[in-house]
Design a protein around this motif. Structure first.
Motif, PDB file in Angstrom:
ATOM      1  N   MET A  78       0.997  -1.059  -0.069  1.00  0.00           N
ATOM      2  CA  MET A  78      -0.067  -0.239   0.014  1.00  0.00           C
ATOM      3  C   MET A  78       0.979   1.291  -0.106  1.00  0.00           C
ATOM      4  O   MET A  78       1.735   1.194   0.522  1.00  0.00           O
ATOM      5  CB  MET A  78      -1.003  -0.052   1.190  1.00  0.00           C
ATOM      6  N   TYR A  79       0.312   2.191  -0.583  1.00  0.00           N
ATOM      7  CA  TYR A  79       1.397   3.590  -0.689  1.00  0.00           C
ATOM      8  C   TYR A  79       0.285   4.654  -0.170  1.00  0.00           C
ATOM      9  O   TYR A  79      -0.762   4.665  -0.197  1.00  0.00           O
ATOM     10  CB  TYR A  79       1.599   3.942  -2.279  1.00  0.00           C
ATOM     11  N   LEU A  80       1.062   5.845   0.474  1.00  0.00           N
ATOM     12  CA  LEU A  80       0.499   7.249   0.580  1.00  0.00           C
ATOM     13  C   LEU A  80       1.401   8.103  -0.178  1.00  0.00           C
ATOM     14  O   LEU A  80       2.613   8.335   0.452  1.00  0.00           O
ATOM     15  CB  LEU A  80       0.456   7.203   2.082  1.00  0.00           C
ATOM     16  N   GLN A  81       0.805   8.854  -1.088  1.00  0.00           N
ATOM     17  CA  GLN A  81       1.405   9.803  -1.636  1.00  0.00           C
ATOM     18  C   GLN A  81       1.033  11.159  -0.897  1.00  0.00           C
ATOM     19  O   GLN A  81      -0.163  11.465  -1.132  1.00  0.00           O
ATOM     20  CB  GLN A  81       1.043  10.052  -3.345  1.00  0.00           C
ATOM     21  N   MET A  82       1.910  11.836  -0.478  1.00  0.00           N
ATOM     22  CA  MET A  82       1.813  13.109   0.284  1.00  0.00           C
ATOM     23  C   MET A  82       2.051  14.207  -0.458  1.00  0.00           C
ATOM     24  O   MET A  82       3.520  14.357  -0.643  1.00  0.00           O
ATOM     25  CB  MET A  82       2.450  12.837   1.649  1.00  0.00           C
ATOM     26  N   ASN A  83       1.333  15.031  -1.050  1.00  0.00           N
ATOM     27  CA  ASN A  83       1.790  16.399  -1.623  1.00  0.00           C
ATOM     28  C   ASN A  83       1.278  17.628  -0.816  1.00  0.00           C
ATOM     29  O   ASN A  83       0.272  17.422   0.179  1.00  0.00           O
ATOM     30  CB  ASN A  83       0.985  16.292  -2.875  1.00  0.00           C
ATOM     31  N   ARG A  84       1.833  18.515  -1.068  1.00  0.00           N
ATOM     32  CA  ARG A  84       1.723  19.926  -0.622  1.00  0.00           C
ATOM     33  C   ARG A  84       1.620  19.623   1.087  1.00  0.00           C
ATOM     34  O   ARG A  84       0.693  20.087   1.864  1.00  0.00           O
ATOM     35  CB  ARG A  84       0.361  20.631  -1.045  1.00  0.00           C
ATOM     36  N   VAL A  85       2.586  19.040   1.692  1.00  0.00           N
ATOM     37  CA  VAL A  85       2.668  18.772   3.117  1.00  0.00           C
ATOM     38  C   VAL A  85       2.649  19.912   3.970  1.00  0.00           C
ATOM     39  O   VAL A  85       3.383  20.932   3.443  1.00  0.00           O
ATOM     40  CB  VAL A  85       3.647  17.654   3.465  1.00  0.00           C
ATOM     41  N   LYS A  86       1.977  19.927   4.962  1.00  0.00           N
ATOM     42  CA  LYS A  86       2.368  21.079   6.069  1.00  0.00           C
ATOM     43  C   LYS A  86       2.964  20.672   7.529  1.00  0.00           C
ATOM     44  O   LYS A  86       2.866  19.430   7.792  1.00  0.00           O
ATOM     45  CB  LYS A  86       0.651  21.388   6.398  1.00  0.00           C
ATOM     46  N   PRO A  87       3.188  21.679   8.259  1.00  0.00           N
ATOM     47  CA  PRO A  87       4.218  21.179   9.273  1.00  0.00           C
ATOM     48  C   PRO A  87       3.113  20.426  10.146  1.00  0.00           C
ATOM     49  O   PRO A  87       3.677  19.435  10.984  1.00  0.00           O
ATOM     50  CB  PRO A  87       4.350  22.677   9.953  1.00  0.00           C
ATOM     51  N   GLU A  88       1.807  20.436  10.488  1.00  0.00           N
ATOM     52  CA  GLU A  88       0.874  19.917  11.125  1.00  0.00           C
ATOM     53  C   GLU A  88       0.942  18.497  10.607  1.00  0.00           C
ATOM     54  O   GLU A  88       0.058  17.519  11.251  1.00  0.00           O
ATOM     55  CB  GLU A  88      -0.416  20.501  11.095  1.00  0.00           C
ATOM     56  N   ASP A  89       1.323  18.095   9.354  1.00  0.00           N
ATOM     57  CA  ASP A  89       1.351  16.598   8.973  1.00  0.00           C
ATOM     58  C   ASP A  89       2.296  15.663   9.780  1.00  0.00           C
ATOM     59  O   ASP A  89       2.569  14.558   9.490  1.00  0.00           O
ATOM     60  CB  ASP A  89       1.333  16.633   7.745  1.00  0.00           C
ATOM     61  N   THR A  90       3.328  16.486  10.434  1.00  0.00           N
ATOM     62  CA  THR A  90       4.381  15.741  11.344  1.00  0.00           C
ATOM     63  C   THR A  90       3.828  14.739  11.888  1.00  0.00           C
ATOM     64  O   THR A  90       3.000  15.127  12.961  1.00  0.00           O
ATOM     65  CB  THR A  90       5.290  16.662  11.840  1.00  0.00           C
ATOM     66  N   ALA A  91       4.193  13.598  12.081  1.00  0.00           N
ATOM     67  CA  ALA A  91       3.720  12.568  12.621  1.00  0.00           C
ATOM     68  C   ALA A  91       4.655  11.094  12.446  1.00  0.00           C
ATOM     69  O   ALA A  91       5.074  11.123  11.633  1.00  0.00           O
ATOM     70  CB  ALA A  91       2.077  12.250  12.693  1.00  0.00           C
ATOM     71  N   VAL A  92       4.280  10.282  13.213  1.00  0.00           N
ATOM     72  CA  VAL A  92       4.506   8.843  12.949  1.00  0.00           C
ATOM     73  C   VAL A  92       3.394   8.337  12.230  1.00  0.00           C
ATOM     74  O   VAL A  92       2.327   8.209  12.818  1.00  0.00           O
ATOM     75  CB  VAL A  92       4.724   7.932  14.294  1.00  0.00           C
ATOM     76  N   TYR A  93       3.544   7.768  11.232  1.00  0.00           N
ATOM     77  CA  TYR A  93       2.593   7.120  10.244  1.00  0.00           C
ATOM     78  C   TYR A  93       2.654   5.467  10.178  1.00  0.00           C
ATOM     79  O   TYR A  93       3.708   5.176  10.011  1.00  0.00           O
ATOM     80  CB  TYR A  93       2.958   7.702   8.852  1.00  0.00           C
ATOM     81  N   TYR A  94       1.169   5.037  10.641  1.00  0.00           N
ATOM     82  CA  TYR A  94       1.418   3.613  10.627  1.00  0.00           C
ATOM     83  C   TYR A  94       0.441   2.806   9.684  1.00  0.00           C
ATOM     84  O   TYR A  94      -0.312   3.610   9.362  1.00  0.00           O
ATOM     85  CB  TYR A  94       0.591   3.180  12.289  1.00  0.00           C
ATOM     86  N   CYS A  95       0.979   1.791   9.435  1.00  0.00           N
ATOM     87  CA  CYS A  95       0.099   1.002   8.481  1.00  0.00           C
ATOM     88  C   CYS A  95      -0.544   0.231   9.035  1.00  0.00           C
ATOM     89  O   CYS A  95      -0.304  -0.611   9.993  1.00  0.00           O
ATOM     90  CB  CYS A  95       1.161   0.254   7.362  1.00  0.00           C
ATOM     91  N   ASN A  96      -2.045  -0.030   8.440  1.00  0.00           N
ATOM     92  CA  ASN A  96      -3.012  -1.082   8.969  1.00  0.00           C
ATOM     93  C   ASN A  96      -3.590  -1.821   8.230  1.00  0.00           C
ATOM     94  O   ASN A  96      -3.925  -1.450   7.051  1.00  0.00           O
ATOM     95  CB  ASN A  96      -4.112  -0.215   9.890  1.00  0.00           C
ATOM     96  N   ALA A  97      -3.745  -3.298   8.472  1.00  0.00           N
ATOM     97  CA  ALA A  97      -4.477  -3.999   7.525  1.00  0.00           C
ATOM     98  C   ALA A  97      -5.203  -5.324   7.991  1.00  0.00           C
ATOM     99  O   ALA A  97      -4.646  -5.598   9.079  1.00  0.00           O
ATOM    100  CB  ALA A  97      -3.282  -4.645   6.591  1.00  0.00           C
ATOM    101  N   ASP A  98      -6.247  -5.553   7.344  1.00  0.00           N
ATOM    102  CA  ASP A  98      -7.157  -6.666   7.922  1.00  0.00           C
ATOM    103  C   ASP A  98      -6.839  -7.685   7.123  1.00  0.00           C
ATOM    104  O   ASP A  98      -6.910  -7.712   5.666  1.00  0.00           O
ATOM    105  CB  ASP A  98      -8.679  -6.235   7.687  1.00  0.00           C
ATOM    106  N   VAL A  99      -5.932  -8.687   7.520  1.00  0.00           N
ATOM    107  CA  VAL A  99      -5.073  -9.795   6.918  1.00  0.00           C
ATOM    108  C   VAL A  99      -5.946 -11.206   7.223  1.00  0.00           C
ATOM    109  O   VAL A  99      -6.348 -11.477   8.362  1.00  0.00           O
ATOM    110  CB  VAL A  99      -3.831 -10.013   7.095  1.00  0.00           C
TER     111      VAL A  99
END
Length: 121
Positions: A78-99
């Motif tokens: 899975m992918y996440l294309q992040m464009n026009r990012v902002k300082p408030e997008d700062t975070a740890v990003y986690y992947c989740n899946a129902d497998v």
């Protein structure tokens, strides 16, 4: 067992772009819905975007129009294309899946360990 591994995080300037990946591996029979969540310091984990096995997407209002979620079912990625990012997008990003795994043949929720995204102003 199933593992989810995120990659692609890092430091980016405000207004820039970044692409996150989440690769699933292990005894996988099939993957249902997948999603990206994020947690900023001092905040609760929040939903960023989800994508169904058929490609139906949903976004939080804070990222809609700037981020794009996608998946490659053949690669279990899975992918996440992040464009026009902002300082408030700062975070740890986690992947989740129902497998659904090959052993239990039942859906189970899995999480990756996260990848840090830092947006400088």
């Amino acid at each position: 067992q199933v593992q989810l591994v995120e990659s692609g995080g890092g430091l980016v300037q405000a207004g820039g772009s970044l692409r996150l990946s989440c690769a699933a591996s292990g005894l996988i029979f099939s993957i249902n819905a997948m999603g990206w969540y994020r947690q900023a310091p001092g905040n609760q984990r929040e939903l960023v975007a989800t994508i169904s096995s058929g490609g139906i997407t949903k976004y939080s209002s804070s990222v809609k129009g700037r981020f794009t979620i996608s998946r490659d079912n053949a690669k279990s990625t899975m992918y996440l294309q992040m464009n026009r990012v902002k300082p408030e997008d700062t975070a740890v990003y986690y992947c989740n899946a129902d497998v659904i795994d090959l052993v239990r043949r039942d859906g189970m929720d899995y999480w990756g360990k996260g990848t840090l995204v830092t947006v400088s102003s």
